[in-house]
Design an enzyme around this catalytic site. Structure first.
Site, PDB file in Angstrom:
ATOM      1  N   LYS A   1      -0.418  -4.922   2.369  1.00 61.38           N
ATOM      2  CA  LYS A   1      -0.266  -6.052   1.447  1.00 61.38           C
ATOM      3  C   LYS A   1       1.086  -6.751   1.568  1.00 61.38           C
ATOM      4  O   LYS A   1       1.213  -7.936   1.292  1.00 61.38           O
ATOM      5  CB  LYS A   1      -0.469  -5.592   0.004  1.00 61.38           C
ATOM      6  CG  LYS A   1      -1.893  -5.116  -0.312  1.00 61.38           C
ATOM      7  CD  LYS A   1      -2.872  -6.248  -0.371  1.00 61.38           C
ATOM      8  CE  LYS A   1      -4.259  -5.779  -0.839  1.00 61.38           C
ATOM      9  NZ  LYS A   1      -5.277  -6.850  -0.668  1.00 61.38           N
TER      10      LYS A   1
ATOM     11  N   GLU B   1      -3.001 -11.239  -8.997  1.00 58.87           N
ATOM     12  CA  GLU B   1      -3.998 -10.309  -9.513  1.00 58.87           C
ATOM     13  C   GLU B   1      -3.846  -9.002  -8.747  1.00 58.87           C
ATOM     14  O   GLU B   1      -3.324  -8.996  -7.631  1.00 58.87           O
ATOM     15  CB  GLU B   1      -5.400 -10.872  -9.292  1.00 58.87           C
ATOM     16  CG  GLU B   1      -5.985 -10.657  -7.881  1.00 58.87           C
ATOM     17  CD  GLU B   1      -5.217 -11.351  -6.764  1.00 58.87           C
ATOM     18  OE1 GLU B   1      -4.508 -12.323  -7.055  1.00 58.87           O
ATOM     19  OE2 GLU B   1      -5.330 -10.914  -5.590  1.00 58.87           O
TER      20      GLU B   1
ATOM     21  N   SER C   1      -5.018   1.132   6.170  1.00 58.88           N
ATOM     22  CA  SER C   1      -4.394   0.004   5.477  1.00 58.88           C
ATOM     23  C   SER C   1      -3.391   0.410   4.406  1.00 58.88           C
ATOM     24  O   SER C   1      -2.538  -0.378   4.026  1.00 58.88           O
ATOM     25  CB  SER C   1      -5.477  -0.884   4.866  1.00 58.88           C
ATOM     26  OG  SER C   1      -6.311  -0.117   4.014  1.00 58.88           O
TER      27      SER C   1
END
Lengths: 258, 405
Positions: B96, B118, B385
């Site tokens: 991210k 969010e 990830s």
């Protein structure tokens, strides 16, 4: 071409603004929503917006969110929108449908337009569909002789206002403030400016919504707009029943006639 | 984006990937989307921006991330070789951070002082709070109330980093409702605020912009696998919720037609149970959160609440480019159940000493199946990830390491 043209001409002949009231179909139940809309018409709404309850209403504040949620939990089905529109037509009123785009997309744009027209509805207000993405709807609305009410906002550029009014018919919906739906203390100084900027590019009637809740505010908006649109305040009144809805409509109808 | 600047695989100038994408948004936000698209367009061509982004990725986020072979894990995959792209080793513990640093830099370029975001699992919220702390931006994160409970430690991390976390109590109280609430904030505060969307979904330019900020995952992985294995992989596996890590790694290999791109969606309690988040495998085209894509919806076009044991994957929509890659057949999408994912979660921990995020464990479970299909000559790159520290509470309950209170 449209029934809305006739309606706005009549209102203009009376030298006043139109009053447009919103309530969701199926709130709190389908049968009760028909009675509430009838009370709005009896109280003096020239046009009603029949809202389609939707699971993800990103343009709506808490009042309408809760109403939509209630309607869905009480078993509202999309096709009942047309029953509710038919009830408005049968009551001698005029209706447009206000809906987020996915329910229409999923039902089929042509089928939705066909069924809306058959119920006597005049058109669609589409809060999350801009003309840029509305190719299907532009085409289908012509075929079924329905009006396309797109929105302009204080943040809209001149270029976008031009594009939006060119794609619109019936009337143009000007969102008075940058924000979600909900009754407000003041309508926002930007509303008159937005109407002025929009007026420069169209002869269509311009309705102002977002925040109006009283006769005084209605009178204020009526001084610069062709229609006053009231939503959340009607939803709040609906919690008290048809009497409160009719009383609010009468107050607002008085406001647009001052 | 003008036609001259469009690259292969870019959407058209209005953000369409085939029939998907676009801008199904309130008019009030179109101006902000135009501003963002224009600023992003300029920034991409501004060497100062590109250098600053590259420097932050290297010196702050710890890129390039490693590519680690996982031979003991691969023994359970029919003997295929499996390499892990270690996004778990990035600062903040997931992929991210790539997108967040890019968008935070853009926020500063636009002269905005406030960022909203969010978050589902909290990975994107933590990454956003981190970038805002680094760049001195005010930060508000919307998080479904259900998720604030199952990811309480991430709420604490965001608070520590100076962000305000607002629990969302509407709708299903998960990621989709957090996005609704962030959009409502954005339309009310758009002059001062950038909405730092965390996945490659939403209205144009978000899908293409977020993808491009994550493309580095695939670019590094391609170079690394060629160095370490001497050839391209047979398949690249990634989990898909909104689809940002998957689109990032897929793009490194998208022009290599022999490399299969396989996305693994959350199968939850099983597709037949109805409790899942397998949008591409079992959804239908529709419009949600600003774009046309696949989504989970009922007969009336109402969004169906997604379910997954992984808070980062239970989203009923998916990025529009994935919808296009599915329809064109360039990528394939399958589903992995909660139990399969948790088994892979434990297996990687015990065979390689790497605790993955439960999101990433879906890709690992998928790789076990792919490996058996490919046989001993198979070569697979899995996008790991994120790391699993945040998932200890869920894991401890799932495996019975602690009493389920």
């Amino acid at each position: 071409m449209s029934g809305l043209n006739t309606l706005f001409e009549q209102v203009k002949a009376e030298d006043r603004a139109a009053l447009i009231g919103y309530l969701p179909a199926g709130y709190p139940t389908v049968a009760e929503s028909k009675e509430l809309l009838a009370a709005m018409i009896d109280g003096g709404c020239d046009l009603v917006e029949v809202g389609v309850p939707y699971s993800d209403p990103v343009m709506d504040g808490p009042t309408i969110q809760v109403a939509a949620d209630t309607a869905l939990r009480n078993g509202f089905r999309l096709r009942q929108t047309f029953d509710v529109v038919q009830s408005v037509t049968d009551h001698g009123g005029h209706a447009v449908v206000m809906t987020y785009w996915n329910p229409v997309h999923h039902y089929g744009v042509d089928a939705f337009a066909r069924d809306l027209a058959a119920a006597g509805g005049h058109g669609l207000i589409t809060p999350d569909l801009v003309p840029d993405e509305a190719e299907d709807w532009l085409d289908v609305s012509e075929r079924h002789e329905l009006d396309r009410i797109f929105l302009v906002a204080p943040s809209s550029s001149e270029e976008r206002i031009v594009r939006t009014v060119k794609s619109s018919s019936g009337f143009v919906y000007a969102t008075a403030v940058m924000g979600v739906t909900g009754a407000r203390e003041s309508v926002g100084a930007g509303a008159a400016e937005l109407v002025r900027r929009t007026r420069a590019h169209t002869d269509l009637p311009i309705g102002v919504g977002l925040g109006v809740r009283s006769g005084d505010q209605a009178a204020e908006v009526a001084s610069f707009a062709d229609a006053v649109i009231v939503g959340s305040a009607f939803v709040t009144a609906a919690q008290e029943g048809t009497g409160a809805v009719r009383a609010l409509a009468e107050e607002l109808a008085g406001g647009v006639r001052r | 984006m003008t036609e001259q600047q469009r690259k292969p695989h870019d959407p058209d100038e209005r953000g369409h990937f085939g029939p998907y994408g676009g801008r199904f948004m309130p008019e009030a936000l179109i101006g902000a989307l135009d501003e963002l698209a224009a600023e992003y367009d300029k920034a991409q061509r501004d060497s100062a921006f590109v250098e600053e982004f590259t420097r932050l990725l290297r010196d702050y986020a710890n890129r390039p991330s490693l590519l680690t072979e996982a031979p003991r894990f691969a023994e359970h995959a029919g003997g295929a070789r499996i390499f892990l792209k270690r996004e778990d080793l990035n600062h903040t513990g997931s992929h991210k951070i790539n997108n967040v640093l890019g968008q935070a830099l853009l926020t500063k370029r636009m002269g905005k002082k406030r960022v909203i975001a969010e978050t589902g699992a909290g990975q994107h919220g933590v990454a956003t709070a981190t970038a805002c702390a680094l760049m001195g931006l005010e930060c508000t994160v919307y998080m479904g109330q259900v998720d604030t409970e199952r990811q309480a430690l991430n709420v604490a991390r965001m608070n520590l980093l100076g962000a305000e976390v607002i629990p969302v109590t509407t709708g299903s109280r998960t990621l989709k409702d957090a996005i609704n609430e962030a959009l409502r904030d954005w339309v009310s505060n758009v002059d001062t605020t950038h909405y730092l969307l965390g996945t490659a979904a939403g209205a144009h330019p978000f899908p293409v912009m977020v993808r491009n900020f994550h493309k580095i995952i695939g670019e590094e992985a391609r170079r690394q696998i060629l160095e370490q294995a001497g050839k391209l992989p047979d398949a690249v596996a990634a989990c898909v919720g909104g689809g940002s890590n998957a689109i990032g790694i897929f793009h490194g290999f998208i022009d290599d037609p022999d490399v299969r791109l396989v996305g693994f969606e959350p199968g939850g309690h099983g597709i037949d149970s109805g409790e899942h988040g397998a949008t591409l495998s079992h959804g239908t085209p529709g419009v949600l959160h600003g774009a046309r894509s696949y989504l989970l919806q009922d007969d009336d076009g109402q969004t169906i609440e997604a379910y997954s044991i992984s808070a980062g994957l239970d989203y009923p929509g998916v990025g529009p480019e994935h919808a296009w890659l599915k329809d064109t057949g360039r990528a394939e999408y399958r589903s992995v159940t909660d139990d399969e994912a948790m088994d892979a979660f434990q297996l990687l921990s015990r065979t390689e000493g790497i605790i993955p995020a439960i999101e990433s464990a879906h890709a690992l479970a998928g790789a076990l199946v792919l490996g058996r299909e490919l046989g001993p000559d198979g070569l697979i790159v899995v996008n790991l990830s994120g790391r699993g520290d945040k998932d200890m509470d869920t894991a401890a309950k799932h495996f019975g390491y602690v009493e389920d209170s």
